[in-house]
Design an enzyme around this catalytic site. Structure first.
Site, PDB file in Angstrom:
ATOM      1  N   ALA A 289       2.911  -0.581   5.035  1.00 38.21           N
ATOM      2  CA  ALA A 289       2.350  -0.634   6.388  1.00 38.21           C
ATOM      3  C   ALA A 289       1.877  -2.030   6.789  1.00 38.21           C
ATOM      4  O   ALA A 289       1.769  -2.321   7.985  1.00 38.21           O
ATOM      5  CB  ALA A 289       1.212   0.370   6.521  1.00 38.21           C
TER       6      ALA A 289
ATOM      7  N   HIS B  72      12.476  -2.071   2.847  1.00 41.44           N
ATOM      8  CA  HIS B  72      11.868  -0.813   3.282  1.00 41.44           C
ATOM      9  C   HIS B  72      12.776   0.334   2.882  1.00 41.44           C
ATOM     10  O   HIS B  72      13.987   0.265   3.109  1.00 41.44           O
ATOM     11  CB  HIS B  72      11.635  -0.794   4.794  1.00 41.44           C
ATOM     12  CG  HIS B  72      10.720  -1.869   5.232  1.00 41.44           C
ATOM     13  ND1 HIS B  72       9.355  -1.790   5.046  1.00 41.44           N
ATOM     14  CD2 HIS B  72      10.967  -3.080   5.787  1.00 41.44           C
ATOM     15  CE1 HIS B  72       8.810  -2.910   5.492  1.00 41.44           C
ATOM     16  NE2 HIS B  72       9.762  -3.706   5.935  1.00 41.44           N
TER      17      HIS B  72
ATOM     18  N   ARG C 266       4.697  11.125  -2.254  1.00 46.22           N
ATOM     19  CA  ARG C 266       4.371  10.935  -0.837  1.00 46.22           C
ATOM     20  C   ARG C 266       5.612  11.120   0.032  1.00 46.22           C
ATOM     21  O   ARG C 266       6.580  10.378  -0.105  1.00 46.22           O
ATOM     22  CB  ARG C 266       3.816   9.522  -0.639  1.00 46.22           C
ATOM     23  CG  ARG C 266       3.566   9.168   0.800  1.00 46.22           C
ATOM     24  CD  ARG C 266       3.170   7.705   0.951  1.00 46.22           C
ATOM     25  NE  ARG C 266       3.020   7.379   2.343  1.00 46.22           N
ATOM     26  CZ  ARG C 266       3.423   6.244   2.881  1.00 46.22           C
ATOM     27  NH1 ARG C 266       3.969   5.316   2.133  1.00 46.22           N
ATOM     28  NH2 ARG C 266       3.257   6.029   4.158  1.00 46.22           N
TER      29      ARG C 266
ATOM     30  N   GLU D 141      12.458  -8.884   2.429  1.00 45.10           N
ATOM     31  CA  GLU D 141      11.626  -7.737   2.814  1.00 45.10           C
ATOM     32  C   GLU D 141      12.451  -6.463   2.668  1.00 45.10           C
ATOM     33  O   GLU D 141      13.594  -6.408   3.135  1.00 45.10           O
ATOM     34  CB  GLU D 141      11.188  -7.931   4.269  1.00 45.10           C
ATOM     35  CG  GLU D 141      10.333  -6.838   4.828  1.00 45.10           C
ATOM     36  CD  GLU D 141      10.014  -7.057   6.310  1.00 45.10           C
ATOM     37  OE1 GLU D 141       9.782  -6.043   6.981  1.00 45.10           O
ATOM     38  OE2 GLU D 141      10.006  -8.208   6.790  1.00 45.10           O
TER      39      GLU D 141
ATOM     40  N   ASN E  43       8.278  -5.106  -0.693  1.00 42.64           N
ATOM     41  CA  ASN E  43       8.084  -3.982   0.209  1.00 42.64           C
ATOM     42  C   ASN E  43       6.608  -3.982   0.585  1.00 42.64           C
ATOM     43  O   ASN E  43       5.769  -3.519  -0.181  1.00 42.64           O
ATOM     44  CB  ASN E  43       8.470  -2.655  -0.444  1.00 42.64           C
ATOM     45  CG  ASN E  43       8.367  -1.495   0.523  1.00 42.64           C
ATOM     46  OD1 ASN E  43       7.684  -1.578   1.542  1.00 42.64           O
ATOM     47  ND2 ASN E  43       9.026  -0.396   0.199  1.00 42.64           N
TER      48      ASN E  43
ATOM     49  N   TYR F 247      10.730   9.044   1.882  1.00 39.28           N
ATOM     50  CA  TYR F 247      10.748   7.948   0.913  1.00 39.28           C
ATOM     51  C   TYR F 247      11.503   8.253  -0.372  1.00 39.28           C
ATOM     52  O   TYR F 247      11.613   7.385  -1.236  1.00 39.28           O
ATOM     53  CB  TYR F 247       9.304   7.534   0.583  1.00 39.28           C
ATOM     54  CG  TYR F 247       8.557   7.072   1.804  1.00 39.28           C
ATOM     55  CD1 TYR F 247       8.889   5.881   2.438  1.00 39.28           C
ATOM     56  CD2 TYR F 247       7.526   7.837   2.335  1.00 39.28           C
ATOM     57  CE1 TYR F 247       8.211   5.462   3.571  1.00 39.28           C
ATOM     58  CE2 TYR F 247       6.842   7.414   3.471  1.00 39.28           C
ATOM     59  CZ  TYR F 247       7.196   6.235   4.078  1.00 39.28           C
ATOM     60  OH  TYR F 247       6.519   5.826   5.200  1.00 39.28           O
TER      61      TYR F 247
ATOM     62  N   ARG G 255      12.085   4.660  13.326  1.00 37.63           N
ATOM     63  CA  ARG G 255      10.840   5.407  13.186  1.00 37.63           C
ATOM     64  C   ARG G 255       9.941   5.195  14.398  1.00 37.63           C
ATOM     65  O   ARG G 255      10.381   4.693  15.434  1.00 37.63           O
ATOM     66  CB  ARG G 255      10.164   5.017  11.877  1.00 37.63           C
ATOM     67  CG  ARG G 255      11.073   5.390  10.681  1.00 37.63           C
ATOM     68  CD  ARG G 255      10.427   5.382   9.372  1.00 37.63           C
ATOM     69  NE  ARG G 255       9.286   6.294   9.324  1.00 37.63           N
ATOM     70  CZ  ARG G 255       8.356   6.205   8.396  1.00 37.63           C
ATOM     71  NH1 ARG G 255       8.413   5.280   7.465  1.00 37.63           N
ATOM     72  NH2 ARG G 255       7.349   7.046   8.385  1.00 37.63           N
TER      73      ARG G 255
ATOM     74  N   PRO H 221       0.793  -1.226   0.000  1.00 31.34           N
ATOM     75  CA  PRO H 221       0.000   0.000   0.000  1.00 31.34           C
ATOM     76  C   PRO H 221       0.828   1.280   0.000  1.00 31.34           C
ATOM     77  O   PRO H 221       1.863   1.364   0.658  1.00 31.34           O
ATOM     78  CB  PRO H 221      -0.846  -0.104   1.272  1.00 31.34           C
ATOM     79  CG  PRO H 221      -0.136  -1.075   2.132  1.00 31.34           C
ATOM     80  CD  PRO H 221       0.568  -2.019   1.209  1.00 31.34           C
ATOM     81  N   ASN H 222       0.333   2.221  -0.773  1.00 30.83           N
ATOM     82  CA  ASN H 222       0.850   3.580  -0.880  1.00 30.83           C
ATOM     83  C   ASN H 222       2.161   3.695  -1.655  1.00 30.83           C
ATOM     84  O   ASN H 222       2.633   4.804  -1.900  1.00 30.83           O
ATOM     85  CB  ASN H 222       0.986   4.246   0.498  1.00 30.83           C
ATOM     86  CG  ASN H 222      -0.335   4.358   1.190  1.00 30.83           C
ATOM     87  OD1 ASN H 222      -1.300   4.846   0.610  1.00 30.83           O
ATOM     88  ND2 ASN H 222      -0.421   3.882   2.414  1.00 30.83           N
TER      89      ASN H 222
END
Length: 146
Positions: A77, A100, A17, A98, A74, A22, A107, A9-10
């Protein structure tokens, strides 16, 4: 396809964004970069992005049925919330790395836990889009195409 580049998502909003978090590259830029890397190693690449958990699960299952050799993922969330994606990864015999863009461990506390890491062969976090390339290179080595 040999490798799957899977984004949650996103990530379709990359470049727009929160570029301070990012980066300025778009998802299309990253896909092009990884496609070129794979092509240099004579490996096919399929790319898929969805904002929907079920679609990501379906794509993982499809990858297994297609004989995909590795997944760069990736999960956005969903990293922190999705037992269903964890179970989907565990249900297939495909190595998953995975990825990111930001360092999730630096964070907010709710972003620091990955539900998926225990069923992935590795995690790359905080190296921006270079993390995708490093993950793809690791999978190329794993499948003997480096």
């Amino acid at each position: 396809m040999d490798l799957l580049l899977l984004n949650g998502p996103n990530l379709n909003r990359l470049g727009k964004r929160e570029p301070d978090v990012y980066g300025h590259e778009t998802l299309a830029d990253i896909e092009k970069r990884i496609r070129l890397l794979c092509s240099d190693h004579e490996v096919g690449l399929s790319c898929f992005q969805s904002n929907h958990e079920g679609a990501l699960i379906d794509r993982i299952h499809q990858a297994a049925d297609e004989g995909t050799k590795g997944i760069v993922f990736n999960p956005g969330a969903y990293t922190h919330t999705s037992i269903a994606l964890r179970d989907a990864i565990a249900s297939v015999e495909i190595p998953v790395v995975e990825v990111h863009l930001s360092n999730i461990h630096k964070r907010e506390s709710f972003r620091q836990n990955s539900m998926l890491a225990p069923v992935c062969i590795g995690q790359i976090s905080g190296l921006g889009s270079d993390g995708y390339e490093l993950a793809a290179r690791a999978l190329l080595t794993k499948i003997g195409r480096n």
